[in-house]
Design an enzyme around this catalytic site. Structure first.
Site, PDB file in Angstrom:
ATOM      1  N   GLU A  41     -34.264  23.980 121.090  1.00 30.69           N
ATOM      2  CA  GLU A  41     -34.598  22.900 122.021  1.00 30.69           C
ATOM      3  C   GLU A  41     -36.023  22.395 121.820  1.00 30.69           C
ATOM      4  O   GLU A  41     -36.961  23.176 121.708  1.00 30.69           O
ATOM      5  CB  GLU A  41     -34.446  23.386 123.462  1.00 30.69           C
ATOM      6  N   SER A  89     -35.717  17.743 126.584  1.00 29.59           N
ATOM      7  CA  SER A  89     -34.669  17.712 127.593  1.00 29.59           C
ATOM      8  C   SER A  89     -34.879  16.459 128.428  1.00 29.59           C
ATOM      9  O   SER A  89     -35.974  16.244 128.958  1.00 29.59           O
ATOM     10  CB  SER A  89     -34.743  18.970 128.466  1.00 29.59           C
ATOM     11  N   ARG A 104     -46.450  27.661 132.517  1.00 27.22           N
ATOM     12  CA  ARG A 104     -45.251  28.290 133.069  1.00 27.22           C
ATOM     13  C   ARG A 104     -45.379  29.797 132.988  1.00 27.22           C
ATOM     14  O   ARG A 104     -45.721  30.353 131.942  1.00 27.22           O
ATOM     15  CB  ARG A 104     -43.997  27.835 132.303  1.00 27.22           C
ATOM     16  N   ARG A 147     -43.863  22.860 119.982  1.00 26.73           N
ATOM     17  CA  ARG A 147     -42.602  23.081 119.268  1.00 26.73           C
ATOM     18  C   ARG A 147     -42.423  22.075 118.137  1.00 26.73           C
ATOM     19  O   ARG A 147     -41.812  22.380 117.113  1.00 26.73           O
ATOM     20  CB  ARG A 147     -41.427  23.028 120.241  1.00 26.73           C
ATOM     21  N   ARG A 155     -42.532  30.158 122.963  1.00 32.08           N
ATOM     22  CA  ARG A 155     -42.519  30.195 124.428  1.00 32.08           C
ATOM     23  C   ARG A 155     -43.875  30.705 124.921  1.00 32.08           C
ATOM     24  O   ARG A 155     -44.143  31.895 124.897  1.00 32.08           O
ATOM     25  CB  ARG A 155     -41.384  31.090 124.941  1.00 32.08           C
TER      26      ARG A 155
END
Length: 426
Positions: free
Chosen positions: A351, A354, A264, A393, A279
């Site tokens: 987070e 999801s 990403r 994560r 991230r």
């Protein structure tokens, strides 16, 4: 993509719903004008086609009688030219309508709370109790740099900012987490493991709605005339497995999982998230995808969330489950749950998964269908996707929640078989 019928017969209602829930301003006047043009051109084109057929039949009859067909031939040629122009104009209008439709987000399910941002998300539940430490807690970067096993400097040298090199036992622990997740989902949750391409064509990205709206968030390659994209999640490849197919109703739900690299671009600064592995431009994730009947997709969503929760429970990591509000959901989602894991260094939940039901928003682009045995007609399936989990994560959460005062990291019981029985990253 929304059902085109909503933009034709329920435009005002749809626009109001989008404004209320998504804050999305649909240009109703533009859509109405284009729709009126489409209807006019469509009617006129059909009339021209009928007229050309009638005149062509008249030419055949005139020839059979030995009559002069030249005037009719001229007329048919004129009709053909007009028809060709109309067809092109109709295609142009339809393309403009499609361009608008491709940028309209999905309409949230009625059970989703209306809100503007993450502050309006609804906490559903919490599991586990955050650990009380009797020493100063370190974050994952300080823990990982202890033996040079987490090396952001090396990642930056090789690739640039937001890349990390893992070494030694930390690299092994990262690998163990991915294997543990895949084994759990395939052996206990009924998913079919897939190894899928991470470099895909534009049709594949279009099918799961990354294109055209999110192109700037993607990494792309260009070789000659061939443009391909690095996937932001294995959801892209897994969901596209059913593109242009009609499934048998007894085969559903389909459950796919993959452990893959993800990429990403994520332009912009995220403050503390730039530090370490929170991230990254390149990361690994175990993805879950389900393809379901419309009548069963919300049952499947709850099931999928439970599968992601089970990973955290087996690792004994405290977490909370949130129902996202309308303003915080993804573009393609109709309903989304987030799981947030406890990070001691930040004294908060972050987070880690999801899980979303996209209903038929993706399958309309994909033309992914199921045969209805009662009508023998094909119907759009519903597609669902979820992280099960983000591996990096999860590594961070394990490091921070299982850290010891000497900087070592206790390995959770569930991971020890994947670490050769070792009980500690020393």
């Amino acid at each position: 993509m929304l059902d085109p019928a909503l933009l034709r017969s329920r435009l005002a209602e749809t626009a109001a719903r989008l404004k209320e829930t998504r804050g999305f301003a649909l240009d109703v006047a533009a859509v109405e004008a284009l729709e009126n043009q489409r209807k006019h051109l469509s009617t006129e084109t059909q009339e021209l086609q009928n007229l050309r057929n009638t005149r062509s039949k008249a030419i055949g009859q005139a020839k059979a009688k030995g009559e002069d067909v030249a005037p009719l031939m001229v007329e048919v040629t004129g009709i053909g030219d007009k028809l060709k122009a109309n067809e092109q104009a109709l295609a142009d209008v339809q393309a403009k309508l499609s361009d608008i439709a491709l940028l309209i987000p999905n309409i949230p399910h009625e059970s989703v709370p209306v809100g503007r941002d993450e502050a309006d998300n609804k906490e559903i539940s919490r599991w586990g109790t955050p650990r009380n430490f009797d020493f100063e807690v370190k974050d994952h970067v300080d823990l990982g740099e202890r033996h040079g096993w987490l090396d952001g400097g090396a990642g930056a040298k090789l690739s640039g900012a937001r890349f990390t090199v893992l070494r030694g036992q930390l690299a092994q622990l990262h690998r163990a987490l991915g294997q543990f997740m895949i084994d759990l989902h395939t052996r206990e949750h009924g998913y079919l493991e897939c190894n899928v391409p991470v470099l895909v064509n534009s049709d594949t990205m279009y099918g799961t709605t990354q294109l055209p709206k999110f192109e700037e968030d993607l990494f792309a390659t260009q070789v000659g005339d061939s443009r391909r994209y690095l996937i932001p999640t294995a959801e892209v490849s897994l969901t596209n497995l059913v593109r242009d197919t009609i499934q048998d109703t007894d085969a559903l739900p389909l459950r796919f999982t993959a452990h893959s690299l993800c990429f990403r671009a994520e332009a912009g600064s995220y403050g503390r998230d730039v530090r370490g592995m929170i991230r990254q431009h390149q990361f690994e994730k175990v993805e879950m995808v389900q393809v379901a009947r419309a009548s069963e997709s919300y049952v499947q969503l709850e099931e999928m969330v439970g599968h992601a929760e089970k990973v955290l429970q087996k690792l004994n990591l405290p977490y909370r489950k949130l129902l996202l509000c309308t303003g915080d959901m993804g573009f393609q989602s109709s309903k989304t749950y987030d799981l947030e894991v406890w990070l001691p260094s930040q004294n908060t939940y972050r987070e880690i998964s999801s899980c979303s039901n996209c209903e038929d928003f993706q399958s309309r682009r994909l033309q992914a269908r199921v045969r209805n045995p009662e009508t023998n007609k094909s119907e759009l399936v519903h597609t669902l996707n979820g992280s099960g989990l983000a591996v990096g994560r999860t590594l961070i959460a394990v490091m921070e929640n299982y850290q010891n005062s000497d900087g070592s990291i206790t390995i959770p019981e569930a991971l020890r078989p994947y670490m050769g029985g070792t009980g500690k990253v020393a």
